[in-house]
Design a protein around this motif. Sequence first.
Motif, mmCIF file in Angstrom:
data_model
loop_
_atom_site.group_PDB
_atom_site.id
_atom_site.type_symbol
_atom_site.label_atom_id
_atom_site.label_comp_id
_atom_site.label_asym_id
_atom_site.label_seq_id
_atom_site.Cartn_x
_atom_site.Cartn_y
_atom_site.Cartn_z
ATOM 1 N N THR A 198 0.813 -1.258 0.071
ATOM 2 C CA THR A 198 -0.035 0.235 -0.137
ATOM 3 C C THR A 198 0.867 1.216 0.099
ATOM 4 O OG1 THR A 198 -1.896 -1.277 1.081
ATOM 5 C CG2 THR A 198 -1.737 1.277 1.203
ATOM 6 N N GLY A 199 1.941 1.143 0.657
ATOM 7 C CA GLY A 199 2.838 2.491 0.818
ATOM 8 C C GLY A 199 3.561 2.455 -0.508
ATOM 9 N N PHE A 200 3.808 1.606 -1.198
ATOM 10 C CA PHE A 200 4.505 1.421 -2.433
ATOM 11 C C PHE A 200 3.752 2.318 -3.487
ATOM 12 C CE2 PHE A 200 5.817 -0.283 -6.521
ATOM 13 C CZ PHE A 200 6.935 -0.001 -6.578
ATOM 14 N N PHE A 201 2.437 1.824 -3.496
ATOM 15 C CA PHE A 201 1.821 2.273 -4.440
ATOM 16 C C PHE A 201 1.137 3.699 -4.319
ATOM 17 C CE2 PHE A 201 1.063 -2.231 -5.359
ATOM 18 C CZ PHE A 201 1.362 -2.183 -6.739
ATOM 19 N N VAL A 202 0.771 4.023 -2.753
ATOM 20 C CA VAL A 202 0.593 5.269 -2.493
ATOM 21 C C VAL A 202 1.715 6.453 -3.122
ATOM 22 C CG1 VAL A 202 0.181 7.157 -0.531
ATOM 23 C CG2 VAL A 202 -1.124 5.002 -0.672
ATOM 24 N N ALA A 203 3.049 5.850 -2.866
ATOM 25 C CA ALA A 203 3.921 6.659 -3.646
ATOM 26 C C ALA A 203 3.948 6.922 -4.904
ATOM 27 C CB ALA A 203 5.205 5.982 -3.219
ATOM 28 N N ALA A 204 3.047 6.193 -5.734
ATOM 29 C CA ALA A 204 2.918 6.578 -6.971
ATOM 30 C C ALA A 204 1.940 7.806 -7.295
ATOM 31 C CB ALA A 204 2.372 5.495 -7.979
ATOM 32 N N VAL A 205 0.921 7.872 -6.084
ATOM 33 C CA VAL A 205 -0.008 9.087 -6.245
ATOM 34 C C VAL A 205 0.658 10.346 -5.442
ATOM 35 C CG1 VAL A 205 -2.290 9.777 -5.296
ATOM 36 C CG2 VAL A 205 -1.658 7.225 -6.139
ATOM 37 N N VAL A 206 1.212 10.467 -4.435
ATOM 38 C CA VAL A 206 1.645 11.412 -3.535
ATOM 39 C C VAL A 206 2.646 12.376 -4.341
ATOM 40 C CG1 VAL A 206 2.650 12.253 -1.542
ATOM 41 C CG2 VAL A 206 1.236 10.573 -1.498
ATOM 42 N N PRO A 207 3.770 11.860 -5.188
ATOM 43 C CA PRO A 207 4.636 12.876 -5.720
ATOM 44 C C PRO A 207 4.342 13.055 -7.197
ATOM 45 C CG PRO A 207 5.614 10.801 -5.612
ATOM 46 C CD PRO A 207 4.374 10.389 -4.873
ATOM 47 N N VAL A 208 3.460 12.068 -7.677
ATOM 48 C CA VAL A 208 3.258 12.247 -9.222
ATOM 49 C C VAL A 208 2.269 13.436 -9.357
ATOM 50 C CG1 VAL A 208 2.140 10.921 -11.296
ATOM 51 C CG2 VAL A 208 3.840 10.110 -9.837
ATOM 52 N N ILE A 209 0.980 13.369 -8.576
ATOM 53 C CA ILE A 209 -0.099 14.378 -8.468
ATOM 54 C C ILE A 209 0.589 15.932 -8.692
ATOM 55 C CG2 ILE A 209 -1.805 15.538 -7.522
ATOM 56 C CD1 ILE A 209 -3.062 12.810 -7.006
ATOM 57 N N PRO A 210 1.451 16.340 -7.694
ATOM 58 C CA PRO A 210 1.961 17.808 -7.899
ATOM 59 C C PRO A 210 2.991 17.749 -9.080
ATOM 60 C CG PRO A 210 2.791 16.461 -5.731
ATOM 61 C CD PRO A 210 1.736 15.636 -6.522
ATOM 62 N N ALA A 211 3.546 16.940 -9.484
ATOM 63 C CA ALA A 211 4.422 16.983 -10.714
ATOM 64 C C ALA A 211 3.518 17.199 -11.891
ATOM 65 C CB ALA A 211 5.401 15.579 -10.833
ATOM 66 N N LEU A 212 2.357 16.268 -11.907
ATOM 67 C CA LEU A 212 1.390 16.770 -13.279
ATOM 68 C C LEU A 212 0.821 17.979 -13.032
ATOM 69 C CD1 LEU A 212 -0.285 15.447 -15.370
ATOM 70 C CD2 LEU A 212 -1.919 14.774 -13.471
ATOM 71 N N VAL A 213 0.364 18.431 -11.792
ATOM 72 C CA VAL A 213 -0.072 19.930 -11.483
ATOM 73 C C VAL A 213 0.877 21.059 -12.093
ATOM 74 C CG1 VAL A 213 -1.099 21.538 -10.111
ATOM 75 C CG2 VAL A 213 -1.808 19.239 -9.884
ATOM 76 N N ALA A 214 1.975 20.639 -11.578
ATOM 77 C CA ALA A 214 3.215 21.786 -11.739
ATOM 78 C C ALA A 214 3.618 21.817 -13.398
ATOM 79 C CB ALA A 214 4.423 21.491 -11.174
ATOM 80 N N GLU A 215 3.309 20.738 -14.136
ATOM 81 C CA GLU A 215 3.778 20.482 -15.354
ATOM 82 C C GLU A 215 2.807 21.226 -16.232
ATOM 83 O OE1 GLU A 215 5.746 17.065 -18.274
ATOM 84 O OE2 GLU A 215 4.084 16.499 -16.961
ATOM 85 N N HIS A 216 1.470 21.355 -15.927
ATOM 86 C CA HIS A 216 0.284 21.756 -16.742
ATOM 87 C C HIS A 216 -0.572 22.880 -16.188
ATOM 88 C CE1 HIS A 216 0.890 18.478 -19.722
ATOM 89 N NE2 HIS A 216 1.029 17.921 -18.586
ATOM 90 N N THR A 217 0.247 23.709 -15.126
ATOM 91 C CA THR A 217 -0.202 25.160 -14.714
ATOM 92 C C THR A 217 0.563 26.097 -14.829
ATOM 93 O OG1 THR A 217 -1.255 23.812 -12.874
ATOM 94 C CG2 THR A 217 -1.057 25.926 -12.399
ATOM 95 N N PRO A 218 0.181 27.143 -15.503
ATOM 96 C CA PRO A 218 0.867 28.338 -15.515
ATOM 97 C C PRO A 218 1.368 28.654 -14.326
ATOM 98 C CG PRO A 218 -1.182 28.901 -16.663
ATOM 99 C CD PRO A 218 -1.097 27.547 -16.099
ATOM 100 N N ARG A 219 2.668 29.399 -14.210
ATOM 101 C CA ARG A 219 3.317 29.580 -12.842
ATOM 102 C C ARG A 219 2.427 30.626 -12.076
ATOM 103 N NH1 ARG A 219 8.412 29.796 -10.672
ATOM 104 N NH2 ARG A 219 9.067 31.559 -9.366
#
Length: 441
Positions: free
Chosen positions: A127-148
Amino acid sequence: MTNRIEAIDLPSTGPNALGRWQLGWLAAAVFVVSAGYGGLMPLLPIWLEPLMVGDAKAEIARHVGLLSGAYTAGVLVGAPLWGIASDRVGRRRVLLSGLVGYVFSLLPLLRPEWTGLAGIYAMRAATGFFVAAVVPVIPALVAEHTPRERRAKRFAWLGAMSLLGFLFGPGLNAVSDRLSAALVVLGVGSFPPTDLVIVLSVVLGGVMMLGLATSLPSTLAPVVEVEPALPQADDKRRALALWALNGTVMFVLAGFELGIVLQGQQHPTVSPREISLMFVECSLVMLGINALLFFTGLLERTAGRGILAAGLVLAIAGLAMLAQHGSDAWMFLGVSLTAAGTGLVLPTISFLAAGASRHRLGATMGGLAFAAGFGQTIGSVAAGWLFGAVAQLSFVWLAVPLLATLALLLVRPASWLLQGAELALPNPPPRSQPSRSSQEP
């Protein structure tokens, strides 16, 4: 070193850009995995007791701690790996894979007697391993596709959802108790509340998985904009500095939270109710800081180094107050100051990390998650030893890493590379886009 100008892909305002609907699903996913962690933690002793008949309560408590460590170990291993994978195969694939794994890692816990003690350990680590695919990836996705200019508000929104999830998590048990009683009254059958907590977590995770699969397109429409970027070597050096800062703050925060729990042993007048109120106070103060960042746009208008310094000063003052307090009022004030300080620093770190090169964004966010988990683990162990040795004065020792960080931040600001060089860029051509409220995420 002179900054170069790099063309990076940022979202357009077209129909495939990351909008409020997609952001809502992403924030909901953060909420669900945070609530799942808080909701399942109280169930650990219940799973263990039938499997450890005849063992002392102290032995069960030891395994509860080890199971928490297994979850953290899964996050520590998964966060950097999933972050790197998201840079190579895409954020959407990694995010959906993480949610699928999260759901399936919970299902075997409905029958812990089938999996056995080793199976419970394996499932918590998974569970911890798969949660780690959610926690850092969501902010990366938001940062990548959001104007500064809108990035800080969206990060504050994600942070608020995470805090609300942790607050709501234990409430899943209360909901399950009432749902179990209602099912009996309706004649549906008798279902243990512990099973219903897992079922609710699985259902919520499945809904998030389906919602993101349908709302997030396989590719988000990019538009090339010109934005200052650090050279690769400096980009890596800044990421390392932010990882170290994140780990340090989480080290202190974990020790601070454990110190609140241990106040009941050091001060007989501090009741369990007051300790619970301190944790609620801590969460509410952090939520207030996130609201401040959301509504004021402080991160976009203020130098990141200044906000970090202000947060560190507040946290140091709070820890000093906790080390010397002589009354409950001063203790609550110390908790508020420490929560406010760390609540300022952590979102600022995430915001600054979002400025990494988009080709390293997943790895950078994964590194932040790893540093946070590592700092939290070491901080809990160190704080337990410190409080056993010097009791309340441990808060002073917890302030030492923050003092050292503040000194480095003030004396050698260039080594942190937290501020990009000011570049005189030509104004981009105006683009037609719908008007947006200044308070829209």
